[in-house]
Design an enzyme around this catalytic site. Structure first.
Site, PDB file in Angstrom:
ATOM      1  N   HIS A 122       0.824  -1.206   0.000  1.00  0.00           N
ATOM      2  CA  HIS A 122       0.000   0.000   0.000  1.00  0.00           C
ATOM      3  C   HIS A 122       0.867   1.268   0.000  1.00  0.00           C
ATOM      4  O   HIS A 122       1.604   1.509   0.945  1.00  0.00           O
ATOM      5  CB  HIS A 122      -0.897  -0.029   1.252  1.00  0.00           C
ATOM      6  CG  HIS A 122      -1.887   1.073   1.316  1.00  0.00           C
ATOM      7  ND1 HIS A 122      -2.084   1.834   2.435  1.00  0.00           N
ATOM      8  CD2 HIS A 122      -2.760   1.540   0.392  1.00  0.00           C
ATOM      9  CE1 HIS A 122      -3.028   2.715   2.218  1.00  0.00           C
ATOM     10  NE2 HIS A 122      -3.466   2.567   0.973  1.00  0.00           N
ATOM     11  N   GLU A 169       0.910  -0.620  -4.925  1.00  0.00           N
ATOM     12  CA  GLU A 169      -0.171   0.334  -5.175  1.00  0.00           C
ATOM     13  C   GLU A 169       0.423   1.729  -5.215  1.00  0.00           C
ATOM     14  O   GLU A 169       1.210   2.106  -4.335  1.00  0.00           O
ATOM     15  CB  GLU A 169      -1.213   0.252  -4.059  1.00  0.00           C
ATOM     16  CG  GLU A 169      -2.433   1.098  -4.332  1.00  0.00           C
ATOM     17  CD  GLU A 169      -2.631   2.246  -3.366  1.00  0.00           C
ATOM     18  OE1 GLU A 169      -3.636   2.947  -3.496  1.00  0.00           O
ATOM     19  OE2 GLU A 169      -1.764   2.474  -2.477  1.00  0.00           O
ATOM     20  N   ASP A 182      -0.634   5.790  -5.780  1.00  0.00           N
ATOM     21  CA  ASP A 182      -1.669   6.817  -5.975  1.00  0.00           C
ATOM     22  C   ASP A 182      -1.134   7.843  -6.963  1.00  0.00           C
ATOM     23  O   ASP A 182       0.020   8.274  -6.834  1.00  0.00           O
ATOM     24  CB  ASP A 182      -1.977   7.528  -4.654  1.00  0.00           C
ATOM     25  CG  ASP A 182      -2.489   6.581  -3.588  1.00  0.00           C
ATOM     26  OD1 ASP A 182      -3.529   5.960  -3.819  1.00  0.00           O
ATOM     27  OD2 ASP A 182      -1.841   6.465  -2.530  1.00  0.00           O
ATOM     28  N   HIS A 242      -0.638  10.669  -2.806  1.00  0.00           N
ATOM     29  CA  HIS A 242      -1.972  10.358  -2.309  1.00  0.00           C
ATOM     30  C   HIS A 242      -2.788  11.625  -2.127  1.00  0.00           C
ATOM     31  O   HIS A 242      -4.004  11.636  -2.298  1.00  0.00           O
ATOM     32  CB  HIS A 242      -1.851   9.633  -0.961  1.00  0.00           C
ATOM     33  CG  HIS A 242      -3.159   9.311  -0.331  1.00  0.00           C
ATOM     34  ND1 HIS A 242      -3.793  10.156   0.562  1.00  0.00           N
ATOM     35  CD2 HIS A 242      -3.976   8.241  -0.478  1.00  0.00           C
ATOM     36  CE1 HIS A 242      -4.931   9.603   0.952  1.00  0.00           C
ATOM     37  NE2 HIS A 242      -5.076   8.452   0.330  1.00  0.00           N
TER      38      HIS A 242
HETATM   39  O1  G3P Z   1      -6.271   1.381  -3.240  1.00  0.00           O
HETATM   40  C1  G3P Z   1      -6.566   1.058  -1.908  1.00  0.00           C
HETATM   41  C2  G3P Z   1      -6.383   2.239  -0.998  1.00  0.00           C
HETATM   42  O2  G3P Z   1      -5.178   2.862  -1.328  1.00  0.00           O
HETATM   43  C3  G3P Z   1      -7.503   3.225  -1.110  1.00  0.00           C
HETATM   44  O3  G3P Z   1      -7.432   4.215  -0.147  1.00  0.00           O
HETATM   45  O4  G3P Z   1      -7.005   6.505   0.568  1.00  0.00           O
HETATM   46  O5  G3P Z   1      -5.236   4.785   0.847  1.00  0.00           O
HETATM   47  O6  G3P Z   1      -5.789   5.645  -1.413  1.00  0.00           O
HETATM   48  P1  G3P Z   1      -6.298   5.330  -0.040  1.00  0.00           P
HETATM   49 MG    MG Z   2      -4.542   4.456  -2.608  1.00  0.00          MG
END
Ligand code: G3P
Ligand code: MG
Length: 305
Positions: A62, A89, A91, A104
């Site tokens: 994450h 992952e 953002d 993010h």
């Molecule tokens: O993609 C899963 C998660 O990253 C979604 O929430 O706010 O951490 O981007 P956030």
């Molecule tokens: Mg995310």
């Protein structure tokens, strides 16, 4: 005595067929719309993404390895890979001059020493910003371009590109992301996710070969978006629910529809084991080590290609 006016017979015979035609046209239009709606909502299939699971469950780092390095930086992505994830992952959002960068937050204050909003900055300005302020050992650390991630992360690592939009109808980032995927031929190792159904729709509209995942959260969304059946309007290939949504019924629902399901963000090993045994196809965690141990415990594979 005044005579009551009458509609001449010739006028009736002129108007009636027109009235019939309008009713018939309306009926056909409603029938057509009903067929389109039923077809759209019931007769769709997610794309086959089994090629992404050749090495077992997807273990999503994450924002990279965000507990050990500044989130969404190259350092964080490489650290997650070092710790054994097979998926990272990332953002992403768009700068003023249309560059896709990893962050993010729309604002710079939360994670960097900069100020203002990323979509109001030129990419050149962001180069001066230090994204490593929360981890002095890695400071200074740049906000990377999405393309740089593909330059440094090994080829066998899958990248989940989560598009962050300020507004539900801001579809520009989707266009730039789809372009990067096409130019670099990344179809075999990416998926694009978003909380915004229109972004998911836009990606598929641009390029059907890109797998999409619909992100589902508990807060700040209208109730309709919380119903599993809503995905019949969105048509994602995968579901990314907030872990608090996940129960046996949701997993069965996804499986019946042929959707892969990856709950986020789970930082507790027994919970990860429980979700995988229940039928989740992958997990997001801030702690890659937890995912490895959970997978090992339930007898899955931790190998990468
Ligand atoms: O993609 C899963 C998660 O990253 C979604 O929430 O706010 O951490 O981007 P956030
Ligand atoms: Mg995310």
């Amino acid at each position: 005595m005044r005579r009551r006016s009458r509609i001449p017979v010739s006028a009736i015979s002129f108007y009636l067929p027109q009235f019939d035609m309008v009713i018939t046209a309306l009926f056909l239009l409603v029938a057509f719309m009903a067929i389109v709606l039923v077809k759209h909502c019931l007769l769709w299939q997610p794309m086959d993404v089994s090629y992404l699971y050749q090495n077992g469950y997807l273990k999503f780092g994450h924002r990279g390895s965000s507990m050990l390095a500044p989130e969404n930086t190259l350092t964080s992505f490489l650290k997650a890979v070092e710790q054994g994830v097979n998926t990272i992952e990332v953002d992403v959002l768009l700068t003023k001059d249309g560059k896709v960068v990893c962050s993010h937050n729309h604002d710079l204050e939360s994670e960097t020493d900069g100020y203002g909003y990323i979509d109001e900055k030129m990419y050149e300005e962001l180069k001066e910003v230090d994204a490593g302020v929360k981890f002095p050992e890695y400071s200074p650390c740049r906000i990377p371009l999405l393309e740089e991630v593909f330059d440094i992360v090994p080829e066998d690592i899958i990248v989940d590109i989560e598009i962050k939009s300020k507004w539900a109808f801001d579809l520009r980032t989707a266009k730039y992301v789809a372009e990067i995927i096409r130019e670099r031929n990344l179809y075999h190792r990416v998926l694009v996710s978003s909380f915004h159904p229109f972004v998911i729709g836009r990606i598929k509209w641009i390029d059907k070969r890109i797998p999409t995942a619909y992100l589902w959260e508990d807060q700040h969304v209208p109730n309709i978006l919380k119903k599993p059946r809503f995905i019949n309007l969105v048509h994602p290939d995968m579901l990314h629910p907030d872990v608090y949504f996940v129960d046996k019924n949701l997993i069965r629902f996804a499986q019946r529809k042929g959707l892969r399901i990856h709950p986020w963000t789970v930082n507790n090993q027994p919970a990860i084991e429980w979700l995988l045994k229940l039928g989740a196809d992958g997990i997001f965690s801030d702690f890659p080590g937890l995912m490895n141990r959970a997978v090992e415990k339930i007898g899955g594979s931790n190998e990468t290609a």
